[in-house]
Design a protein around this motif. Structure first.
Motif, PDB file in Angstrom:
ATOM      1  N   PRO A   1      43.943 -13.756  99.122  1.00 23.73           N
ATOM      2  CA  PRO A   1      42.537 -13.501  99.447  1.00 23.73           C
ATOM      3  C   PRO A   1      42.337 -12.987 100.868  1.00 23.73           C
ATOM      4  CG  PRO A   1      42.957 -15.856  99.319  1.00 23.73           C
ATOM      5  CD  PRO A   1      44.158 -15.180  98.779  1.00 23.73           C
TER       6      PRO A   1
ATOM      7  N   VAL B   1      35.396  -6.024  94.750  1.00 22.92           N
ATOM      8  CA  VAL B   1      36.214  -7.127  95.265  1.00 22.92           C
ATOM      9  C   VAL B   1      36.891  -6.723  96.568  1.00 22.92           C
ATOM     10  CG1 VAL B   1      38.336  -8.426  94.844  1.00 22.92           C
ATOM     11  CG2 VAL B   1      36.580  -8.313  93.084  1.00 22.92           C
TER      12      VAL B   1
ATOM     13  N   GLY C   1      34.314  -6.952  99.188  1.00 17.85           N
ATOM     14  CA  GLY C   1      33.472  -8.137  99.242  1.00 17.85           C
ATOM     15  C   GLY C   1      34.004  -9.318 100.007  1.00 17.85           C
ATOM     16  N   GLY C   2      35.262  -9.278 100.440  1.00 18.28           N
ATOM     17  CA  GLY C   2      35.825 -10.428 101.133  1.00 18.28           C
ATOM     18  C   GLY C   2      35.615 -10.418 102.627  1.00 18.28           C
TER      19      GLY C   2
ATOM     20  N   ASP D   1      29.860  -8.559  98.065  1.00 19.75           N
ATOM     21  CA  ASP D   1      30.176  -9.856  98.671  1.00 19.75           C
ATOM     22  C   ASP D   1      30.657 -10.756  97.547  1.00 19.75           C
ATOM     23  OD1 ASP D   1      29.375 -12.773  99.347  1.00 19.75           O
ATOM     24  OD2 ASP D   1      29.215 -11.777 101.292  1.00 19.75           O
ATOM     25  N   TRP D   2      31.761 -11.470  97.764  1.00 19.19           N
ATOM     26  CA  TRP D   2      32.332 -12.278  96.683  1.00 19.19           C
ATOM     27  C   TRP D   2      31.336 -13.289  96.130  1.00 19.19           C
ATOM     28  CZ3 TRP D   2      37.684 -13.470  99.351  1.00 19.19           C
ATOM     29  CH2 TRP D   2      38.475 -12.300  99.310  1.00 19.19           C
TER      30      TRP D   2
ATOM     31  N   PRO E   1      36.245 -12.817  91.904  1.00 19.13           N
ATOM     32  CA  PRO E   1      35.742 -13.242  93.219  1.00 19.13           C
ATOM     33  C   PRO E   1      35.697 -14.753  93.388  1.00 19.13           C
ATOM     34  CG  PRO E   1      33.964 -12.368  91.870  1.00 19.13           C
ATOM     35  CD  PRO E   1      35.230 -12.053  91.155  1.00 19.13           C
TER      36      PRO E   1
ATOM     37  N   ILE F   1      37.606 -16.876  96.445  1.00 15.04           N
ATOM     38  CA  ILE F   1      36.923 -17.813  97.349  1.00 15.04           C
ATOM     39  C   ILE F   1      37.622 -19.166  97.336  1.00 15.04           C
ATOM     40  CG2 ILE F   1      34.781 -19.100  97.728  1.00 15.04           C
ATOM     41  CD1 ILE F   1      33.250 -16.686  96.690  1.00 15.04           C
TER      42      ILE F   1
END
Length: 273
Positions: free
Chosen positions: A18, A60, A63-64, A217-218, A239, A243
């Motif tokens: 991640p 994805v 989004g991290g 965004d996750w 996602p 997280i």
């Protein structure tokens, strides 16, 4: 055994994917694929499409970074405020100054963190920077209390009293001796706090605070795509797993670091010694 670097392997292994996706994902994302129908699989989309037909994997990859950078910024900002407040509260000899510095923090500490963020979000709409500031503010009271408690114990040692008798300045005592002596405790708390901040940032974004409803965004992806969970689960599962892996890996990594610091040469724990 001495060292045992293998204890860091689980945390690094869980956290690596991640973290790499969050920090380097936008670099390798390329151009966004053409949109398709909502919640579809295949057609060149590895993990299908989301609620508006965008490629899930592309979202994805982008989004991290907001989650990670917001959490890191919030943690750093919290300690930039908590450290001077805690040190001043521990080393001052004036009761009034201590009350003025720390009692307002007790009021903040009495309100649940997420509730305070949601209340602030009703007054103004925070972006990523605003969310980082809000998360930092709600973490200051607890961090300042820990700094104060640690600094108070160190300040009571004979070495600090000797420095005072030698005429050392407040700044040299606070930063040069007390601050340096409490680095391990603060670092340990920072690792644990970062995990909590990650959860708080993700939860706030999930509730629509600090991120646009269609942002890459996750946490937002989990929220916006949950209506299609049983149709196209990858839009939620990928996602969400990232997280969980990020927060779990961070926790495992700092637990391993604390376990290593908690031992003395020869493999005996500090408590046993």
């Amino acid at each position: 055994m001495r060292g045992r670097p293998g204890r860091f392997v689980p945390g690094v292994a869980v956290m690596a994917v991640p973290l790499v996706v969050a920090l380097l994902g936008p670099v390798f994302a390329g151009r966004p694929p053409a949109r398709e129908a909502s919640f579809t699989e295949g057609a060149g989309h590895w993990f299908g499409t989301d609620f508006v037909g965008r490629d899930v994997w592309y979202q994805v990859l982008h989004g991290g970074r907001p989650v990670v950078l917001t959490a890191l910024a919030a943690t750093v900002l919290a300690y930039l405020v908590a450290l001077p407040l805690g040190l001043a509260g521990a080393l001052t000899h004036r009761r009034l100054v201590e009350e003025l510095l720390l009692r307002p923090l007790d009021v903040l500490l009495a309100v649940p963190s997420l509730l305070m963020i949601l209340l602030a979000a009703t007054v103004f709409s925070p972006g990523a920077v605003g969310l980082a500031l809000l998360v930092a503010v709600v973490n200051v009271p607890d961090a300042a209390r820990l700094v104060r408690a640690t600094a108070t114990e160190i300040a009571a040692r004979p070495a600090v009293e000797a420095l005072r008798m030698q005429g050392e300045t407040w700044w040299r005592i606070a930063v040069g001796h007390v601050g340096r002596s409490m680095l391990r405790t603060v670092a340990a708390d920072a690792g644990t706090r970062l995990t909590g901040v990650l959860y708080l940032v993700a939860t706030a974004a999930f509730l629509g605070v600090g991120a646009a409803p269609d942002a890459a965004d996750w946490a937002v992806m989990v929220d916006r795509n949950r209506t299609g969970l049983f149709v196209q689960p990858w839009a939620v599962v990928v996602p969400a797993l990232l997280i969980v892996a990020l927060t779990t890996g961070t926790n495992l990594l700092f637990d391993a670091a604390l376990d290593k610091r908690g031992r003395v040469p020869g493999g005996t724990s500090v408590r046993e010694a």
